[in-house]
Each structure stands twice: as structure tokens, then as C-alpha cells.
Design a protein around this motif. Structure first.
Motif, mmCIF file in Angstrom:
data_model
loop_
_atom_site.group_PDB
_atom_site.id
_atom_site.type_symbol
_atom_site.label_atom_id
_atom_site.label_comp_id
_atom_site.label_asym_id
_atom_site.label_seq_id
_atom_site.Cartn_x
_atom_site.Cartn_y
_atom_site.Cartn_z
ATOM 1 N N LEU A 37 -2.162 -6.270 8.721
ATOM 2 C CA LEU A 37 -3.278 -5.604 8.050
ATOM 3 C C LEU A 37 -4.367 -6.585 7.651
ATOM 4 O O LEU A 37 -5.561 -6.313 7.803
ATOM 5 C CB LEU A 37 -2.768 -4.858 6.817
ATOM 6 N N ASN A 38 -3.929 -7.729 7.145
ATOM 7 C CA ASN A 38 -4.913 -8.720 6.714
ATOM 8 C C ASN A 38 -5.756 -9.192 7.897
ATOM 9 O O ASN A 38 -6.983 -9.298 7.804
ATOM 10 C CB ASN A 38 -4.192 -9.891 6.041
ATOM 11 N N ALA A 39 -5.081 -9.415 9.029
ATOM 12 C CA ALA A 39 -5.812 -9.865 10.220
ATOM 13 C C ALA A 39 -6.756 -8.775 10.719
ATOM 14 O O ALA A 39 -7.911 -9.045 11.069
ATOM 15 C CB ALA A 39 -4.818 -10.250 11.314
ATOM 16 N N PRO A 48 5.109 -0.835 -0.070
ATOM 17 C CA PRO A 48 5.958 -1.732 -0.856
ATOM 18 C C PRO A 48 5.349 -3.127 -1.037
ATOM 19 O O PRO A 48 5.699 -3.828 -1.973
ATOM 20 C CB PRO A 48 7.249 -1.800 -0.041
ATOM 21 N N LYS A 49 4.490 -3.541 -0.118
ATOM 22 C CA LYS A 49 3.968 -4.909 -0.227
ATOM 23 C C LYS A 49 2.489 -4.921 -0.594
ATOM 24 O O LYS A 49 1.729 -5.777 -0.144
ATOM 25 C CB LYS A 49 4.205 -5.634 1.101
ATOM 26 N N LEU A 50 2.088 -3.947 -1.432
ATOM 27 C CA LEU A 50 0.674 -3.817 -1.777
ATOM 28 C C LEU A 50 0.137 -5.058 -2.493
ATOM 29 O O LEU A 50 -0.941 -5.555 -2.172
ATOM 30 C CB LEU A 50 0.457 -2.562 -2.632
ATOM 31 N N ASP A 51 0.914 -5.559 -3.455
ATOM 32 C CA ASP A 51 0.456 -6.744 -4.185
ATOM 33 C C ASP A 51 0.237 -7.931 -3.253
ATOM 34 O O ASP A 51 -0.767 -8.619 -3.340
ATOM 35 C CB ASP A 51 1.476 -7.115 -5.265
ATOM 36 N N GLU A 52 1.183 -8.110 -2.351
ATOM 37 C CA GLU A 52 1.094 -9.222 -1.398
ATOM 38 C C GLU A 52 -0.152 -9.070 -0.513
ATOM 39 O O GLU A 52 -0.910 -10.016 -0.299
ATOM 40 C CB GLU A 52 2.368 -9.227 -0.540
ATOM 41 N N ASP A 77 -3.462 -11.513 -0.309
ATOM 42 C CA ASP A 77 -3.912 -12.114 0.954
ATOM 43 C C ASP A 77 -5.384 -11.797 1.217
ATOM 44 O O ASP A 77 -6.155 -12.661 1.628
ATOM 45 C CB ASP A 77 -3.095 -11.569 2.136
ATOM 46 N N MET A 78 -5.726 -10.551 0.982
ATOM 47 C CA MET A 78 -7.088 -10.134 1.308
ATOM 48 C C MET A 78 -8.112 -10.732 0.341
ATOM 49 O O MET A 78 -9.204 -11.122 0.743
ATOM 50 C CB MET A 78 -7.191 -8.610 1.322
#
Lengths: 220, 629
Positions: free
Chosen positions: B301-303, B328-332, B336-337
Motif C-alpha cells: 500500500l505504501n508503495a 490490522p496494520k493501520l498504525d504501521e 510508513d506513509m
């Protein structure tokens, strides 16, 4: 930090987008170049951009101007190339340079109008517009913010006017005030002329060709 | 500028230019945006017109068109263009000037395209689809189009009950289109190359997975008007199983898409975080038809986010899904973003945040660059009704969520509610106003110590529409009178001036209700409304209730039969030839639980056997819960 002036054209179909849309197009084009710019402060930071007086939707222009503050120094021809790569078709940068005068010193806008129609119509338009310009005042009805009508004299906002027939088209060179104090959209004048002609034409076009300062020097 | 009169002998470009001077927002029609795809028409084997049956600003905000435009145009031999519905003024000009509807890239009329594909996002856009065909002088009825081209196809969420449009569309693509749209193109190219007939093509399509060809099914009715039988003709699949893409995380996603030159509804770009939903709110069609639940990895997603921001220059990106806080990994992902978005002044928005997941840390992250109001969807006012619709949310959590927002200096709160839900009582309706009042109270408690000024609560109330493939597909819809009475009831119970009530036309919801669960016979009604000039029926500017009621009468159809009738559990539904993975047994189980106002845990906590795992042949969350598969 360096403040630079970007002079651009707005021609072709893109003339059908609004002034606000043009601002958005530039913001996004800058973002696509990844050249860092200065932003406004606050919760909703925007690129610090200052545009020349808004161009009416539907008009073309050869002389639009935008001042931007860059974080670093750049070669102006590089900026010109980069922006033209990223801008949508029809918005085209002609020049990037250090500004001599502030955008505030724009006092007049010069337009080229093209009017289409039958021979009879064009003759009438030519004579009616000359007749109106020879008068001391040209009264039109405008409406205020609440939509209430009021009369206004637009003669004093037209600083020069020239009209001639070129083949099937009437060409008019008109300079109107677009200062901080008052401004006139040439549409108001054209509609005034049209309202006094009993027959219909086939439309008209406008191009803004120059900005002029209060001392009648060309604004660059 | 002056209107032109005689235009017959001048070129398309000149006529087009003149028309643009006479319409509002001409920028809608000009195209040539940055990143729009232009190919040489001589060099491609197939031309695809991707039609969004609403205006440019709406269509350009839609995710599906971006994904599919990109997938189609990635193939060198296919050129996909966009087509939108012209607004009233443009439509009138086009008709007067004999200008056909065109692809925005080439400005070629629709009838030169090989495939014309419509996305069916909402039922009220059906008449627009007919107008778009008609504007291109293409016969609207499938049977009237004898030749292979143009082939008219459709897909999207509303296609999960394709029947009301069955007489007009040649092939429906059921389920996710990323893979099937290319298979369709391949099939059409084969037919084209080998000079096959339309019959050959429809036969082949009807035998392929995920294609519903309505002409290959015979529908019979009982004396009561319900369905007696849906019978596939020789070789046609029964049921038609929906398509699910092989791997969501690595699926094709758009890396660039035309950047609109004018302002659109969602003036931002998107990454799709999740597909499917674990919640199972019983009124929500999307929550069932997009199952199974799948998530992309933060690194993917970040990419993607970065590349899309680079190619578009947007200053806002939304993390889209049915419920982004279930990621589940929203914070992560946000961390990153933020590493690159902050510096570039890019705002991250979470359009579908669940109120129970509103943590200070998340609110801070999304408010870091830009401050925007918060929107929550309690859906129902009382606790027991929220339980009945399986909105696992208690009052305390709602108040707490709002408080968290207040502490972040958010003073604008928008709350979504639905009225007319099955089993709803007047107490449940009044509870909507009461809940809003409690939030106002909470604001006043918080106000002084935190320098807050004035609260603006908008209660956005929608009228419940039972939809296929939901537990409420069996339920009766409220009547117009009931809806209006309930709105008054809410109004009379709002005391605070901080609260505004916002609702749309109940009449529109009734028509939508009929179309949503309608059968083939409704084609006549849709055609009749179209012939009366009915268009933009989802817009206040376009909706005409009397057009619909007249057309029902003219077609001999009683709308009440479709909307206000509790359906027998054994009844054959018009959409029963489709298999979306969700079993009828599960829906019925859920419907019965809703009557007892009993909740079902979310999919991550406990599998409730909706049936989707039998279709995918794998469990949604692996052996351990709370992990991305």
C-alpha cells in the motif's frame, strides 16, 4: 528561497476550465515535478502562488502570470521544461524569470475579440460598438451580491478600443481596466452591443493578449 | 455568448466547441487530462468504452473505473476510453446539434466501439444507461442488436441483481472484474477475428465462469406473481458463480489515472486497503457481496500510495475500504506513509472509520497535515436496534469516540442513521434524537477545559432499502407515509440548536427499493421512464416520482409487490441464479437472529459460516485469528 514569475498560455479546450481549476492544475503539476515550493502556514497548507487577475472561463490567454516561491534556486529553463512536461495540454509555460514588478501593478488587460456572424450582423456590430464608444457613458445593468440590479457606467473602464473587419470575422482589440479598484469583463461590453442589435450572430471568442501597467507600459 | 442555430455542415470539433460555450462546467467534457491514455485506433484490436452512467465529477471519483481502465490499457492491443453521462444542458445541446455521445479520449461516437461496458453502482442510474445508448443511436434492447458489435456489458455492485436490466444488457460480469474483463476482451477479439456471430459469443460467454447472459435463462412466474422457476438454456451455467481475484495483495492496481482538470466529488486519490468486511451489518449489501475479507500488506500500500501521488500530484490520499479501521496494520501503514506525506503536505484521509476504533493516535495522524471533520455511522439510535442490525457498537463507545474527536479539536461531527429498519419501533426512532442530544451534552462537558467553541452535528438520515444478498432481503420496506412520520418524530425530539437533520427523498428510496429486488418485468418500467425522458434519477434535479408511478401503472406492475411485502423464505428470488458465495441459509439465520435482536460476532472473532469459504476453498483468516492471510 527564490520568488519566480511564470508566464503561461491558456489555449485550446483547456480554456473551458475555471480560474480555480487552473490553480489546482498548477499545484498538481508542481507536485508531479517534485520541486520543493514554499507553503502557506496553517491547518490547510497550500503552495504559495499568486495569480494574475482571473481569466473568464472560455477565454484563451497568451499572457497569464503566476508568482511562486521556490525553496531552492533553479535554472529557469529547467523549470520551464519540467513544468511543460507535467502540465495538462493547453497550459503552456513561455517564460520563467525574476519579477521586476509586483502582480499588483497590473492595471489593464488587453483582449482580442473575434465576433462571428452574417455580413449584416457584423456590419451592425461594428457600427453599434463604435457608436457606443463615442459616447461619454455606456450604462449597463449589473447586480450586486444580493442579486439586486443597479446601473453602472462601463465607458470609463475601457481605455482603448479598436475594431475592424477581417474576412468573415470582426476583430476587436480592446483594453479594459482589471485593477484592484475596478475591473471589466469584455463580455459585459459585447453583451451590451448584442442587446442593441436586433439580429443574432454566431458567437464570439476572446483571447487575453497582454497585461498593462497604470503607466501604460507592458507588464511582464 | 450567442447561441448557434444552423450547424449541420460543420465539423465535429467546431460544433463541439460551440456547444461548450453554452453549457455549465464545460470542463467536464474536454478530456485530454494528464495521464489519459490515447492510442492509435488503427493499431488496436479492440476498443472498449467504459461508461459511468453519471456526470464526470462523480465517475472520476470512482475507484473501479480507475482499476479497470488501467488494466485494459496495459494491454497494447486494447484501447479503453471513458464515457460519462452529459448533464441536462449538454444533453439538450448534443441532441439539438446532432452530436452523438462520445469517448472522452478520442471523441469518437460510442457505436464505433467493440465493447460498451457500464458500471452499475446504484439502481437509480439505470435510466441513464439507456440514455447513453440512445444518445449513440444504439438500440436499447439486447434482442434488437443483432450484430456482434457493439456488445453491451455491465458489472458492479448493483449487478448482483441484474434482472431489472436483463432486457438491455448482453452480458453481466458477476463479482470482481479485474480478471474477467480481460477474458471477455479475449473472447470478443476471437469472435471478431473469426467473424463469429453474436449468438456464438453469447453461447461461449454463458459457459464461462462469472458471466451471466440473461438471454440464456427462461423465467417463469406463479399466479401470485412470484418466480416459479429460473431455467438455464442448454449449456448455460447455473448458478453463475461470482469471480474472486486470485490474490488481492498482488492484484493489478492503477499507478496512474487521468487527473481531472476540474474539481471532482472526491478530489483526491485512493489506495484500496481492504476488500470485503468482517462486520456483517445486516442491512449492508457491500458487507456481504465483497466477501471474503482480504487486506493488502502495508509495504504494498505504501508503495502504491507513493507512486499514485507521484503520478497524479494530488495533495490528498484516502485509505479506502468498507471499514478501514478493521485493517490490522493501520498504525504501521500510517507511520510508513507519514514519513513522506508530511513533508510533501499530503493529507491522509480515512473515509470509513469505525467509531469504536477512534484512538487518539490515529486521529492525530490523520489530522497532522489537515484538519477535517469526523463522520461516524451508528446507523440506529437505540442499543437494541443496533444489535438487531448487527452494528456491534454500544452507546458508551459512541460517546467516547465523539469525545476523543472533541479533544482533537474536531467540532464537526456527522452521524449516519437509517430509519425504517426491520422491527424498528417509535422508541428506536426517537433514540436517534436522544443520542445526538447526549453527544451535545458531552461536548458541553468537554468544551470549557479544551477551548472548544461550537459544535456542529449533522444527523444524516437515510431510508432503509432492503437489498439482495443481505439478511434483510426477505424484509418489507417501510411505506412513504411511515418514512415521513418517522422523520417528523425525530424532528420533534431534537432540542439542541447544534443539531441539523439532513435527509433525502423518501420517494426516491421507494423506487430504489423496487429496482433493487425487482425482476425482469421491471425492464418495461425502466424503459417507460426512459421514454418519458427520465434521467439522473439519483439527483434531486432529475428524480421524478410521477414518471415512475405512471410507468408502473402503464406496465401493469404494482411496486408494493416488490417493496412492501415480507418475502417468504422459500420464495425464489430474481437473483437466485447467481452465487455470490453467501448462502441463503446463512442469510436466513441472520434474519432470524435480527428479529431476536441478537448479534453475530465479527468474522475475525468467530466464523459464522456465511458460505464464502466453500467458494474460495480456504478459510478467511487462516488458523489463527487477527492476522492477515
Amino acid at each position: 528561497m527564490e520568488k519566480l514569475r511564470i508566464q503561461f498560455n491558456k489555449t485550446g479546450d483547456i480554456r473551458f476550465i475555471s480560474h480555480l481549476d487552473v490553480m489546482r492544475c498548477f499545484s498538481r503539476a508542481f507536485a508531479r515535478t517534485s520541486i520543493p515550493l514554499r507553503y502557506t502556514e496553517g491547518f490547510n497548507p497550500k503552495i504559495k502562488m499568486r495569480f494574475s487577475p482571473p481569466l473568464s472561463l472560455g477565454y484563451e490567454s497568451w499572457c497569464e502570470v503566476l508568482d511562486v516561491e521556490f525553496v531552492d534556486k533553479y535554472d529557469t529553463s529547467y523549470l520551464e521544461y519540467e513544468l511543460n512536461e507535467k502540465l495538462p495540454a493547453g497550459l503552456r509555460v513561455n517564460d520563467v524569470s525574476k519579477p521586476e514588478f509586483g502582480i499588483d501593478s497590473i492595471y489593464y488587460s488587453r483582449y482580442l475579440l473575434k465576433v462571428y456572424g452574417s455580413d449584416d450582423f457584423l456590419d451592425r456590430f461594428l457600427h453599434k460598438s463604435k457608436e457606443l464608444l463615442s459616447q461619454n457613458s455606456i450604462m449597463v445593468t449589473k447586480s450586486d451580491r444580493r442579486g439586486r440590479p443597479f446601473d453602472s457606467d462601463i465607458r470609463k473602464l475601457i481605455s482603448s478600443f479598436n475594431i475592424f473587419r477581417h474576412n468573415d470575422v470582426l476583430v476587436s482589440d480592446i483594453t479594459v481596466e482589471t485593477s484592484n479598484f475596478a475591473s471589466l469583463n469584455p463580455k459585459v461590453f459585447v453583451e451590451k452591443v448584442l442587446s442593441e442589435i436586433p439580429i443574432q450572430g454566431e458567437g464570439w471568442d476572446a483571447v487575453r493578449t497582454q497585461f498593462i501597467k497604470a503607466d501604460f507600459d507592458i507588464f511582464r | 455568448m450567442n447561441k448557434t442555430i444552423d450547424t449541420s455542415d460543420i465539423s465535429f470539433d467546431k460544433r463541439f466547441e460551440r456547444i461548450l460555450k453554452n453549457v455549465q462546467k464545460p470542463g467536464r467534457y474536454i478530456g485530454k487530462e494528464v495521464n489519459s491514455v490515447v492510442k492509435s485506433k488503427e493499431k488496436v484490436d479492440l476498443r472498449f468504452a467504459f461508461c459511468f452512467p453519471d456526470v464526470y465529477e462523480v465517475g472520476m471519483s470512482h475507484l473501479g473505473i480507475k482499476i479497470l481502465y488501467s488494466i485494459l490499457n496495459k494491454r497494447d492491443n486494447i484501447w479503453c476510453e471513458r464515457v460519462f453521462m452529459p448533464w441536462f444542458d449538454m444533453l439538450k445541446e448534443m441532441k439539438e446539434n446532432k452530436l452523438p455521445l462520445f469517448g472522452i479520449e478520442s471523441r469518437d461516437p460510442l457505436n464505433v466501439f467493440d465493447i460498451i461496458g457500464f458500471t452499475m453502482q446504484y439502481e437509480m442510474s439505470y435510466t441513464n444507461i439507456l440514455h447513453m445508448l440512445d444518445l449513440s443511436r444504439i438500440p436499447i434492447r439486447s434482442a434488437r442488436r443483432r450484430g456482434l458489435f457493439p456488445l453491451i456489458v455491465a458489472g458492479g455492485p448493483a449487478a448482483c441483481n441484474p434482472e431489472p436490466m436483463a432486457e438491455f444488457i448482453d452480458i453481466f460480469l458477476i463479482g470482481e472484474g479485474e480478471e474477467s474483463i480481460l477474458e471477455l476482451c479475449d473472447l470478443v477479439m476471437e469472435a471478431k477475428k473469426e467473424n463469429k456471430s453474436k449468438a456464438w459469443l453469447l453461447n461461449r460467454a454463458a459457459k464461462s465462469e462469472g458471466f451471466y447472459v440473461p438471454s440464456k435463462y427462461v423465467v417463469e412466474y406463479t399466479d401470485r406473481g412470484t418466480l416459479k422457476e429460473i431455467r438455464p438454456k442448454r449449456g448455460a451455467k447455473f448458478p453463475v458463480r461470482k469471480r474472486i481475484i486470485e490474490n488481492f495483495n498482488s492484484s493489478e492496481y492503477f499507478m496512474s489515472f487521468p487527473v481531472p482538470n476540474i474539481e471532482t466529488i472526491h478530489d483526491r486519490t485512493t489506495v484500496e486497503v481492504l476488500r470485503g468486511c468482517i462486520r456483517g451489518c445486516r442491512f449492508c449489501q457491500a458487507g456481504f457481496i465483497y466477501r471474503p475479507f482480504r487486506a493488502k500488506e502495508p509495504v504494498t500500500l505504501n508503495a502504491q500510495a507513493r507512486e499514485i501521488c507521484d503520478s497524479s500530484g494530488y495533495d490528498e490520499i484516502s485509505l479506502l475500504s468498507l471499514s478501514t479501521s478493521d485493517y490490522p496494520k493501520l498504525d504501521e501503514l500510517l507511520d510508513d506513509m507519514l514519513k513522506w506525506t508530511e513533508e510533501r503536505k499530503i493529507n491522509i484521509s480515512l473515509p470509513s472509520l469505525r467509531i469504536d476504533s477512534v484512538s487518539e493516535s490515529i486521529l492525530k495522524k490523520i489530522a497532522k497535515v489537515k484538519k477535517s471533520g469526523v463522520t461516524f455511522a451508528p446507523e440506529a439510535g437505540s442499543q437494541s436496534l443496533r444489535d438487531s442490525i448487527n452494528k456491534n457498537l454500544d452507546e458508551e463507545t459512541i460517546i467516547k469516540g465523539c469525545r476523543t474527536a472533541f479533544l482533537q479539536h474536531q467540532e464537526r461531527v456527522k452521524l449516519y442513521f437509517i430509519i425504517g429498519l426491520p422491527g424498528e419501533t417509535d422508541e428506536d426512532v426517537v433514540a436517534i434524537a436522544e443520542l445526538a442530544e447526549k453527544i451535545v451534552e458531552e461536548f458541553h462537558k468537554t468544551k470549557k477545559d479544551h477551548g472548544l467553541k461550537r459544535l456542529f452535528i449533522t444527523l444524516s438520515v437515510a431510508f432503509f432499502i432492503p437489498k439482495p444478498f443481505t439478511p434483510f432481503q426477505f424484509a418489507a420496506q417501510n411505506t412513504k407515509e411511515e418514512f415521513e412520520r418517522k422523520i417528523k418524530l425525530i424532528k420533534s425530539n431534537i432540542k439542541s440548536r447544534n443539531i441539523t437533520l439532513d435527509y433525502h427523498s423518501s420517494e426516491m428510496s421507494l423506487i430504489e427499493g423496487v429496482l433493487a429486488r425487482g425482476d425482469r418485468r421491471l425492464s418495461r418500467v425502466i424503459e417507460s421512464v426512459f421514454k418519458k425522458g427520465g434521467m439522473f434519477e439519483s439527483w434531486d434535479e432529475g428524480f421524478s416520482y410521477s414518471n415512475w408511478t405512471d410507468s408502473f401503472i402503464k406496465s401493469g406492475i404494482e411496486p408494493e409487490f416488490y417493496s412492501h411485502r415480507e418475502r417468504d423464505v422459500d420464495e425464489i428470488n430474481p437473483w437466485d441464479m447467481l452465487d455470490l458465495g453467501i448462502t441463503k441459509e446463512f442469510l436466513l439465520r441472520e434474519y432470524k437472529k435480527s428479529k431476536r435482536r441478537v448479534v453475530t460476532p465479527d468474522c475475525m472473532s468467530k466464523c459464522s459460516s456465511c458460505g464464502i469459504t466453500e467458494m474460495t476453498e480456504r478459510s478467511c483468516f487462516g488458523k489463527t485469528t487477527n492476522s492477515i492471510q
